[in-house]
Scaffold this active site. Structure first.
Site, PDB file in Angstrom:
ATOM      1  N   SER A  15       0.736  -1.188  -0.170  1.00  0.00           N
ATOM      2  CA  SER A  15       0.071  -0.149   0.027  1.00  0.00           C
ATOM      3  C   SER A  15       0.774   1.322   0.063  1.00  0.00           C
ATOM      4  O   SER A  15       2.245   1.305   0.086  1.00  0.00           O
ATOM      5  CB  SER A  15      -1.022   0.041   1.177  1.00  0.00           C
ATOM      6  N   TYR A 153       8.487   6.705  17.222  1.00  0.00           N
ATOM      7  CA  TYR A 153       8.629   6.897  15.733  1.00  0.00           C
ATOM      8  C   TYR A 153       9.722   7.505  15.583  1.00  0.00           C
ATOM      9  O   TYR A 153      10.676   7.382  14.894  1.00  0.00           O
ATOM     10  CB  TYR A 153       7.235   7.403  15.141  1.00  0.00           C
TER      11      TYR A 153
END
Length: 274
Positions: A15, A153
């Site tokens: 994706s 992150y």
């Protein structure tokens, strides 16, 4: 046909940016190895690719060391080499540090740091034998500065930058190049799949991502950077690009801007729920 007959292995190819890269590489004559955990989505993307090369659909969890080693051997057995490894799989978060479990941090580090590390170490011996190849890591502008709600992150992307910059210095004399790609806001499902502090899915589309760059455009610029064997390319506009420059020029100003923006966002959210 810049990548004619090149063997390109892309993780996170089911994706978003990874899928768009797969289609564009294939259109330029590459042989593709497409990996992610979602076999069905990989097959769907593969069926939309138009080109002359071979496609190997290779489902893979990049955090599984044994699976990564076995997959690399399968690719070498099939194609004899890997010309370009694109480490693109990623996972982000939306949670405060005080509310984030250690399991969430470990998961984010596994996917964003140890995953690319494992993939790289799996293909590196073959590249060293050939004295040729290119290793690409799709990191983020998050690897250049810190921001609230994304501590894991940010940490993983900072770590990836350190690792791949070190790798570049070690392998440059062996004909191997290392390219870091730093996207900003790209219109993908990354925030939908983000982890909350308890490990559940965030399952919301961030407004700034909904208005972000189209994945196809990000992929196009990424292929240009890979073809040019660039060291590092930032593919970002707006706030993300501004923040990178502010971090370089005035970290204190970036901190002030970030805190002011967060207070404004909190006020808007509070007003909307009253």
């Amino acid at each position: 046909m810049r990548f004619l007959d090149s063997v390109i292995w892309i993780t996170g190819a089911s994706s978003g940016i990874g899928a768009e890269m797969a289609m564009q590489f294939y259109a330029e004559g590459a042989h593709l190895v497409m990996s992610s955990r979602d076999r069905t989505a990989l097959k769907s993307v593969g069926s939309t690719c138009n080109g002359l090369g071979e496609i190997l659909i290779l489902p893979l969890d990049v955090t599984d060391e044994k699976a990564v080693i076995a997959a690399a051997q399968q690719v070498i057995d099939r194609f004899g080499r890997v010309d370009v490894l694109v480490n693109n799989a990623g996972l982000t978060q939306r949670s405060l540090i005080a509310e984030t479990s250690l399991d969430v941090y470990r998961r984010i580090m596994d996917v964003n740091f140890f995953g690319p590390l494992l993939m790289t170490k799996a293909v590196l011996p073959a590249m060293l034998d050939m004295e040729a190849g290119q290793i690409v890591c799709v990191t983020s502008v998050a690897g250049k500065y810190g921001s609230p709600m994304r501590s894991g992150y940010n940490a993983a992307k900072h770590a990836a930058h350190g690792f791949f910059e070190s790798l570049r210095e070690e392998v440059s004399a062996h004909g191997i190049s290392v390219t870091l790609i730093l996207p900003g806001a790209v219109k993908t499902n990354v925030s939908l799949n983000a982890l909350c502090g308890d490990g559940s899915r965030y399952n919301k589309m961030d407004p700034f991502l909904a208005m972000g760059m189209e994945p196809a455009e990000c992929a196009r610029r990424t292929l240009n950077a890979i073809h040019g064997r660039k060291r590092e390319v930032m593919i970002a506009t707006g706030v993300a690009r501004r923040n990178v420059w502010l971090k370089r020029l005035s970290p204190a100003l970036l901190s002030w801007v970030t805190r002011r923006r967060r207070r404004h966002q909190t006020a808007v959210l509070t007003d909307s729920t009253n």
